[in-house]
Design an enzyme around this catalytic site. Structure first.
Site, short mmCIF file in Angstrom:
data_model
loop_
_atom_site.label_atom_id
_atom_site.label_comp_id
_atom_site.label_asym_id
_atom_site.label_seq_id
_atom_site.Cartn_x
_atom_site.Cartn_y
_atom_site.Cartn_z
N CYS A 1 4.64 2.61 10.28
CA CYS A 1 4.24 3.14 8.98
C CYS A 1 4.81 4.52 8.73
CB CYS A 1 2.71 3.18 8.89
SG CYS A 1 2.10 3.97 7.40
N LYS B 1 7.86 5.74 0.68
CA LYS B 1 7.23 6.41 -0.46
C LYS B 1 8.01 7.66 -0.88
CE LYS B 1 4.69 3.11 -0.28
NZ LYS B 1 5.52 2.53 0.75
N ASP C 1 -1.70 -4.84 13.36
CA ASP C 1 -0.74 -5.91 13.05
C ASP C 1 -0.59 -6.94 14.15
OD1 ASP C 1 -0.31 -4.42 10.79
OD2 ASP C 1 1.83 -4.11 11.10
N HIS D 1 -12.34 11.91 -20.37
CA HIS D 1 -11.35 11.65 -21.41
C HIS D 1 -10.48 12.89 -21.60
CE1 HIS D 1 -9.63 10.16 -25.17
NE2 HIS D 1 -9.85 11.37 -25.68
#
Length: 486
Positions: A60, A69, A333, A465
Site C-alpha cells: 500500500c 494517489k 490480503d 450549506h
C-alpha cells in the site's frame, strides 16, 4: 570463579544462538501488520514486527495506495490547469508535464510516510526486524536479514501473519516491468507511453488509466466481463464507464486477451470477443496487467507447521483469525475478504485485542471501497444486484451533484449520491457515490450503517450549506419523501 571486578562476556556466536523472546511477533509490516504491532504494544505486549522490504508500509505505502494517489492527484492538477481553467477565468499558457518531478514528488511522500511508521514503532516500543521471517516450528521464527548482519531466531507466544499479496500473473504473458508491467511498474514509468493497454477494468486498472491518459497517453482497457468496476453497483459501473469514456479512455468489454508479447519496444496484443469469438490485433507501447492480486506466502514456510490453505491460496482461519494453531493468527490480503488496506488495519487491531482481551470486532458488511478517479467513486454496504438476489425489498433515493450548489460553484457536477434503504424500516442498506470527494463522503454512510441508522435519521441532520454533503442528505431524503432541490 570470577575475581572481584571481572566481568563475564558471552561470545557473539553464543548471543546470536539464543532466541529472542516476544509476546507477539508480527510477520509483515504492511497496513495490517504495522497496525497490529502498534496496537499490541499499546496493550502492553512485548511486540516485534518482521518486514523484508526494507521499508515499512507494505504494498500500500510503497507501491500501491500511496504512490498511486500522488500520481492521481498531481496528474489531475495538471489536466485541470491545461484544460479546465479558462472557463474559471484563469488563463495559463504553455503548461508542461515533468515526469521526473512527478515521480520525485511521489517518492518524497512515500519516504516520509515509511519513515513515519518507524518513528511510531519507536514511540510505542515495537521491535523492528528488517528481514524475512520463516517458521522453524509453531513458536520459533528465523529472521534472515535484508541489510547484512547475522540471522536472528525469535520465540513468540503469539504470531500474527500479515504477509499481504502480490499482483496475479496472466497466463502466457511475461512481465518485465518495462513494456509489460504490473501496477508496480505502471507507477514508475519514466516517460509517457504514446499507447497504453490495460488488462482489467477494476479499480487498479482504471486508476492507472486515468493517470496516464491525463498526461497524454492513448489508453485502451480490456475487460473480460461485459462491464467494468467489479463489485460496483451496476448503475454506478455504467455511469462510471460513461464519464471515463468522455475523458478519452477506450473500452473493450466482453473481450479476453489471447496474446501479449513484447517485440522490441512495442507489445503485440491479440484479443477475442467472448460473444462471437472475433479476434482483433493491435499494438501498445506499454501493457499493464491488472487482473487482481493473490496472497503472498513465499518464504514463510507455513507448510512446515501444517497451516491450511484454501484453493485460492489464502490461509484458512476461524472467526477470531486463528489458524489450526490457536496462537497463530492471520490478517489482511493473505486471508479471506477484500484486499483493502483499511480492512487489514481493522483486522490488525482486532487480532491484537483478541490476544490481549479475548474479543475484537470487524464489521465485514461495512467495509468501504473507493476508486480515486475524477470524479471519485465510492460505495459501502450492499448494491442493487445483491439486494435483488437476497429477495430484500428496498427503496432507492438519488440526488445529482448538478443540483448541488457547492458542486455548481466548483464547476464539478459529474455524478450522484445513491441510497438503498429497507422498504419498510428505511434502514440504510447501502450507499453508492460518484462525484467530487466521494471517498471522504462515504465515511458518513459507514457511520450510518454501523449504528443502524435510517435514511430519515440522516435527512433530519442539519448539513452545512453550501457543501457537497448536502447531496448526501438529499439522497437520503429521497428514499422516503421528496428531495427539496431536485
Amino acid at each position: 570463579m570470577l575475581k572481584f571486578g571481572q566481568r563475564r562476556f558471552l561470545s557473539t556466536s553464543r548471543i546470536l544462538a539464543q532466541a529472542i523472546k516476544h509476546d507477539v511477533v508480527v510477520i509483515g509490516g504492511g497496513p495490517g501488520g504495522y497496525v497490529a504491532a502498534i496496537k499490541a504494544a499499546q496493550l502492553g505486549l512485548d511486540t516485534a514486527c518482521i518486514e523484508k522490504r526494507g521499508a515499512l508500509g507494505g504494498t500500500c505505502l510503497n507501491v500501491g495506495c500511496i504512490p498511486s494517489k500522488s500520481l492521481l492527484n498531481n496528474s489531475h492538477l495538471y489536466h485541470t490547469i491545461k484544460h479546465d481553467t479558462k472557463e474559471r477565468g484563469i488563463n495559463v499558457a504553455d503548461v508542461q508535464i515533468d515526469i521526473g518531478q512527478l515521480q520525485n514528488a511521489k517518492e518524497k511522500s512515500v519516504k516520509q510516510l515509511t519513515g513515519g511508521i518507524e518513528m511510531l514503532f519507536k514511540k510505542n516500543g515495537v521491535k523492528y526486524y528488517k528481514g524475512s521471517g520463516s517458521f522453524v516450528d509453531e513458536h520459533t521464527i528465523n529472521v534472515d536479514p535484508v541489510e547484512g548482519g547475522d540471522k536472528v531466531e525469535l520465540k513468540a507466544d503469539n504470531v500474527i501473519i500479515a504477509t499481504g499479496s502480490e499482483p496475479s500473473p496472466f497466463p502466457g504473458i511475461t512481465v518485465d516491468e518495462e513494456r509489460i508491467v504490473t501496477s508496480t511498474g505502471a507507477l514508475d514509468l519514466k516517460e509517457v507511453p504514446k499507447r497504453m493497454a490495460i488488462i482489467g477494468g477494476g479499480i487498479i486498472g482504471l486508476e492507472m488509466a486515468s493517470v496516464w491518459s491525463r498526461v497524454g497517453s492513448e489508453v485502451t482497457i480490456i475487460e473480460y466481463r461485459d462491464s467494468i468496476g467489479a463489485g460496483m453497483d451496476a448503475e454506478v459501473a455504467k455511469s462510471t464507464q460513461k464519464f471515463l469514456t468522455k475523458q478519452g479512455l477506450k473500452f473493450k468489454c466482453g473481450a479476453k486477451v489471447t496474446k501479449g508479447e513484447r517485440v522490441g519496444e512495442v507489445v503485440n496484443i491479440e484479443i477475442e470477443t467472448t460473444k462471437d469469438g472475433k479476434t482483433e490485433q493491435f499494438e501498445a507501447d506499454v501493457l499493464l496487467v491488472a487482473v487482481g492480486r493473490r496472497p503472498y506466502t513465499e518464504g514463510l514456510n507455513a507448510e512446515a507447521i501444517g497451516l491450511d490453505f484454501d484453493n485460492r491460496g489464502t490461509l484458512v482461519i476461524d472467526s477470531e483469525y486463528r489458524t489450526k494453531h490457536p496462537h497463530i493468527r492471520v490478517i489482511g490480503d493473505v486471508t479471506f475478504g477484500p484486499m483493502l488496506a483499511h480492512k487489514a488495519e481493522e483486522e490488525g487491531i482486532a487480532a491484537a485485542e483478541f490476544i490481549k482481551k479475548g474479543h475484537g470486532h470487524v464489521n465485514y458488511g461495512n467495509i468501504p471501497s473507493v476508486m480515486y478517479t475524477h470524479p471519485e467513486v465510492a460505495w459501502v454496504g450492499q448494491n442493487e444486484q445483491q439486494l435483488k438476489e437476497a429477495g430484500i425489498k428496498y427503496k432507492v433515493g438519488k440526488f445529482p451533484f448538478i443540483a448541488n450548489s457547492r458542486a455548481k460553484t466548483n464547476l464539478d457536477t459529474e455524478g450522484f449520491v445513491k441510497f438503498l434503504a429497507d422498504a419498510e424500516t428505511q434502514r440504510v442498506l447501502g450507499v453508492h457515490i460518484i462525484g467530487p470527494n466521494a471517498g471522504e463522503m462515504i465515511a458518513e454512510a459507514g457511520l450510518a450503517l454501523e449504528y443502524g441508522a435510517s435514511t430519515e435519521d440522516i435527512a433530519r441532520v442539519c448539513h452545512a450549506h453550501p457543501t457537497l454533503s448536502e447531496a448526501f442528505k438529499e439522497a437520503a431524503l429521497g428514499t422516503f419523501d421528496k428531495t427539496i432541490n431536485f
